[in-house]
Design a protein around this motif. Sequence first.
Motif, PDB file in Angstrom:
ATOM      1  N   ASN A  32     -30.954  18.966 -43.471  1.00 54.06           N
ATOM      2  CA  ASN A  32     -30.065  17.965 -43.527  1.00 54.06           C
ATOM      3  C   ASN A  32     -28.609  18.096 -43.861  1.00 54.06           C
ATOM      4  O   ASN A  32     -27.571  17.587 -43.507  1.00 54.06           O
ATOM      5  CB  ASN A  32     -30.730  16.836 -44.515  1.00 54.06           C
ATOM      6  N   LYS A  36     -25.403  17.388 -41.406  1.00 55.03           N
ATOM      7  CA  LYS A  36     -24.339  16.540 -42.160  1.00 55.03           C
ATOM      8  C   LYS A  36     -23.033  17.406 -41.871  1.00 55.03           C
ATOM      9  O   LYS A  36     -22.126  16.777 -41.653  1.00 55.03           O
ATOM     10  CB  LYS A  36     -24.537  16.410 -43.391  1.00 55.03           C
ATOM     11  N   ILE A  39     -21.956  17.038 -38.147  1.00 59.11           N
ATOM     12  CA  ILE A  39     -21.399  15.642 -38.063  1.00 59.11           C
ATOM     13  C   ILE A  39     -19.940  15.439 -38.777  1.00 59.11           C
ATOM     14  O   ILE A  39     -19.192  14.633 -37.945  1.00 59.11           O
ATOM     15  CB  ILE A  39     -22.432  14.582 -38.656  1.00 59.11           C
ATOM     16  N   LEU A  89     -32.670  16.628 -36.562  1.00 62.66           N
ATOM     17  CA  LEU A  89     -31.820  15.274 -36.309  1.00 62.66           C
ATOM     18  C   LEU A  89     -32.460  13.865 -35.936  1.00 62.66           C
ATOM     19  O   LEU A  89     -31.987  13.139 -36.071  1.00 62.66           O
ATOM     20  CB  LEU A  89     -30.896  15.844 -35.319  1.00 62.66           C
ATOM     21  N   LYS A  90     -33.668  14.234 -35.221  1.00 64.22           N
ATOM     22  CA  LYS A  90     -34.382  12.952 -34.914  1.00 64.22           C
ATOM     23  C   LYS A  90     -34.951  12.409 -36.161  1.00 64.22           C
ATOM     24  O   LYS A  90     -34.641  11.085 -36.065  1.00 64.22           O
ATOM     25  CB  LYS A  90     -35.542  13.360 -34.028  1.00 64.22           C
ATOM     26  N   TYR A  92     -33.403  12.614 -39.006  1.00 68.78           N
ATOM     27  CA  TYR A  92     -32.046  12.448 -39.880  1.00 68.78           C
ATOM     28  C   TYR A  92     -31.422  11.146 -39.563  1.00 68.78           C
ATOM     29  O   TYR A  92     -30.888  10.317 -40.186  1.00 68.78           O
ATOM     30  CB  TYR A  92     -31.097  13.674 -39.505  1.00 68.78           C
ATOM     31  N   SER A  93     -31.427  11.092 -38.385  1.00 69.27           N
ATOM     32  CA  SER A  93     -30.751   9.775 -37.399  1.00 69.27           C
ATOM     33  C   SER A  93     -31.716   8.662 -37.086  1.00 69.27           C
ATOM     34  O   SER A  93     -31.193   7.543 -36.752  1.00 69.27           O
ATOM     35  CB  SER A  93     -29.989  10.186 -36.201  1.00 69.27           C
ATOM     36  N   TRP A  95     -33.218   8.395 -34.552  1.00 73.52           N
ATOM     37  CA  TRP A  95     -33.296   8.201 -33.304  1.00 73.52           C
ATOM     38  C   TRP A  95     -33.636   9.314 -32.315  1.00 73.52           C
ATOM     39  O   TRP A  95     -33.375  10.221 -32.465  1.00 73.52           O
ATOM     40  CB  TRP A  95     -31.357   8.249 -32.923  1.00 73.52           C
ATOM     41  N   GLN A 100     -26.780  12.191 -28.812  1.00 76.91           N
ATOM     42  CA  GLN A 100     -26.303  11.379 -29.858  1.00 76.91           C
ATOM     43  C   GLN A 100     -24.788  11.521 -30.327  1.00 76.91           C
ATOM     44  O   GLN A 100     -24.404  12.695 -30.656  1.00 76.91           O
ATOM     45  CB  GLN A 100     -27.522  11.870 -31.435  1.00 76.91           C
ATOM     46  N   TYR A 102     -21.730  10.645 -32.807  1.00 79.32           N
ATOM     47  CA  TYR A 102     -21.369  10.060 -34.166  1.00 79.32           C
ATOM     48  C   TYR A 102     -19.854   9.797 -34.266  1.00 79.32           C
ATOM     49  O   TYR A 102     -18.996  10.585 -33.564  1.00 79.32           O
ATOM     50  CB  TYR A 102     -21.643  11.254 -35.325  1.00 79.32           C
ATOM     51  N   GLU A 106     -20.990   8.212 -38.714  1.00 81.85           N
ATOM     52  CA  GLU A 106     -21.815   7.226 -38.379  1.00 81.85           C
ATOM     53  C   GLU A 106     -22.386   7.327 -37.121  1.00 81.85           C
ATOM     54  O   GLU A 106     -21.844   7.606 -36.070  1.00 81.85           O
ATOM     55  CB  GLU A 106     -21.276   5.746 -38.862  1.00 81.85           C
ATOM     56  N   LEU A 107     -23.729   7.304 -36.957  1.00 84.14           N
ATOM     57  CA  LEU A 107     -24.469   7.147 -35.608  1.00 84.14           C
ATOM     58  C   LEU A 107     -23.844   6.023 -34.726  1.00 84.14           C
ATOM     59  O   LEU A 107     -24.105   4.792 -35.298  1.00 84.14           O
ATOM     60  CB  LEU A 107     -25.957   7.119 -35.500  1.00 84.14           C
TER      61      LEU A 107
END
Length: 128
Positions: A32, A36, A39, A89-90, A92-93, A95, A100, A102, A106-107
């Motif tokens: 994670n 992060k 992102i 990531l699936k 984490y988000s 989604w 994806q 960001y 923020e997504l």
Amino acid sequence: MSDNPFNILGKESTPINQGEAVSNVDKNSELNEQIKSLINSADLFLFMKGTPDMPMCGFSANTIAMLNSVGKPYKTFNILEDMDIREGLKAYSNWPTYPQLYYKGELVGGNDIITEMFQSGQLQEVLK
């Protein structure tokens, strides 16, 4: 509009690529934290299949075209090169699909949401 469903811009010319592919991830940190860190490495960050120069799916190509059209610099990560990040990531988000996008950590969403925002002018407004 073009007959090509992945040509969201409706024209044959391609905007200048504003994207920078990132591939370095600190594998010594927790998953994670790796996500992060990616992102937060840019205001605009896209997890995609392929790179800005060579998208590996139509949805990623579509998203790249929209981002390039907006003209803001962004960074990307090719999820096909790292299965840990791809799967992590699936969760984490929360989604399940790619790409994806960001913005400022923020997504924003996937191709469908980005396309709706682009067509309404909301994406351009948010990224001003």
